[in-house]
Design a protein around this motif. Structure first.
Motif, PDB file in Angstrom:
ATOM      1  N   HIS A  85     -17.021  43.440  26.781  1.00  0.00           N
ATOM      2  CA  HIS A  85     -16.194  44.558  27.239  1.00  0.00           C
ATOM      3  C   HIS A  85     -14.714  44.189  27.187  1.00  0.00           C
ATOM      4  CE1 HIS A  85     -15.734  48.463  29.052  1.00  0.00           C
ATOM      5  NE2 HIS A  85     -14.998  47.969  30.029  1.00  0.00           N
ATOM      6  N   VAL A 265     -22.265  48.583  21.904  1.00  0.00           N
ATOM      7  CA  VAL A 265     -22.259  48.929  23.325  1.00  0.00           C
ATOM      8  C   VAL A 265     -21.127  48.229  24.073  1.00  0.00           C
ATOM      9  CG1 VAL A 265     -23.615  48.956  25.454  1.00  0.00           C
ATOM     10  CG2 VAL A 265     -24.741  49.309  23.245  1.00  0.00           C
ATOM     11  N   PRO A 267     -21.169  45.584  26.415  1.00  0.00           N
ATOM     12  CA  PRO A 267     -21.445  45.568  27.861  1.00  0.00           C
ATOM     13  C   PRO A 267     -20.499  44.654  28.624  1.00  0.00           C
ATOM     14  CG  PRO A 267     -23.025  44.225  26.672  1.00  0.00           C
ATOM     15  CD  PRO A 267     -22.219  44.935  25.633  1.00  0.00           C
ATOM     16  N   ARG A 268     -20.357  44.928  29.922  1.00  0.00           N
ATOM     17  CA  ARG A 268     -19.546  44.111  30.809  1.00  0.00           C
ATOM     18  C   ARG A 268     -20.334  42.873  31.211  1.00  0.00           C
ATOM     19  NH1 ARG A 268     -19.026  49.392  31.530  1.00  0.00           N
ATOM     20  NH2 ARG A 268     -16.964  50.303  31.939  1.00  0.00           N
TER      21      ARG A 268
END
Length: 300
Positions: A85, A265, A267-268
């Motif tokens: 992210h 995506v 993601p974090r």
């Protein structure tokens, strides 16, 4: 020595490097024309580390367009590895950090690099032993750790060397802290880091593996010595890349880039590093709350 210096200082000239990498894959595709100079990102800087302004628009839709339009670097791949992210916010959407927002540790590291660059630059073309006799060593003894990883009769080729080269349709960019030529004409690339004290988190070998690729391909019969010097930990990690593992090194670099280019995506990833992240105010790592506020609660 002159040949080694010319080789290192002129990597970006060797456009034939692309064809060499293509041959490793069993292909012979012609080298594409040089990519145009990247346009500046439409981004406004942060304001004193307290607020991040919205950019005028995302510069890149994904990592593939980023790497194709600009360049691949270890820093970018390392950011992707640690937090996808953060990679998205920093490199695809263009949120940047000003120099004044750096941590105390980062400023200390920059200062050490400036001192070392000045010292090694003054002894370029001379022996490592001559540099060890300089008065600067007494003022900054950690420099001795860096120089002692190579023989005193090795020759200093360059410091903070900008390294640019193309691999297939990607351009790579990096900066080598110290390049020397050993007595047997082998090139050694040394990177030194401050702040690394925990042996559980060693530096990623990908960085120096990337830097070794041009030498492995331009002089495929020779080896490249590589070394990380962790100056605050008093520890050194050394290895050699050569004909025996050249293909594995190139493959590992390519795989890391492909992984980033396939991500959709981003993601974090919550970790103890979040409190130092320059995009922490934009990150919501779960449960409808920001990582920054979560760390603030813990401190209270």
């Amino acid at each position: 020595m002159d040949f080694g210096l010319t080789l290192l200082a002129g990597y970006w000239i060797f456009r034939g490097l692309e064809a060499l990498i293509a041959n490793i894959d069993g292909k012979s595709t012609p080298a594409p024309p040089p990519s145009p100079a990247p346009k500046p990102l439409p981004v406004e800087p942060t304001t004193g580390g307290t607020r991040i302004r919205e950019p005028t628009g995302a510069r890149f839709a994904d990592a593939k367009s980023l790497f194709g339009g600009e360049y691949v670097s270890f820093t970018r791949l390392d950011t992707f590895e640690k937090c996808k992210h953060k990679f998205k916010l920093t490199y695809l959407q263009g949120y940047r950090q000003e120099d004044r927002d750096q941590s105390k540790q980062a400023r200390s590291g920059n200062s050490f690099h400036e001192i070392s660059e000045d010292l090694f630059g003054r002894y370029r073309g001379q022996s490592v032993g001559r540099a060890l006799e300089d008065a600067t060593i007494a003022k900054e003894p950690r420099l001795r750790q860096v120089l002692e990883v190579v023989p005193e009769d090795a020759t200093i080729l360059a410091a903070e060397l900008e390294l640019r080269f193309r691999a297939r349709d990607r351009e790579f960019l990096g900066y080598v802290d110290l390049a020397v030529e050993l007595p047997d004409s082998t090139v050694a690339l040394v990177d030194f880091k401050t702040g690394y004290r925990n042996p559980m988190y060693p530096p990623d070998p990908l960085q120096l593996n990337i830097y070794s690729i041009p030498e492995l391909l331009l002089r495929p019969e020779r080896s490249v010595r590589l070394a990380f010097v962790l100056v605050d930990a008093g520890r050194t990690e050394m290895w050699t890349n050569g004909p025996e593992n050249r293909d594995d090194v190139i493959r590992s670099v390519r795989e890391r880039g492909v992984e980033a280019e396939r991500e959709t995506v981003f993601p974090r990833y919550r970790s103890g590093l979040c409190q130092y992240c320059h995009v922490k105010d934009l990150c919501d790592a779960g449960e409808g709350d920001s990582v920054y506020r979560d760390f603030a609660r813990r401190r209270r």
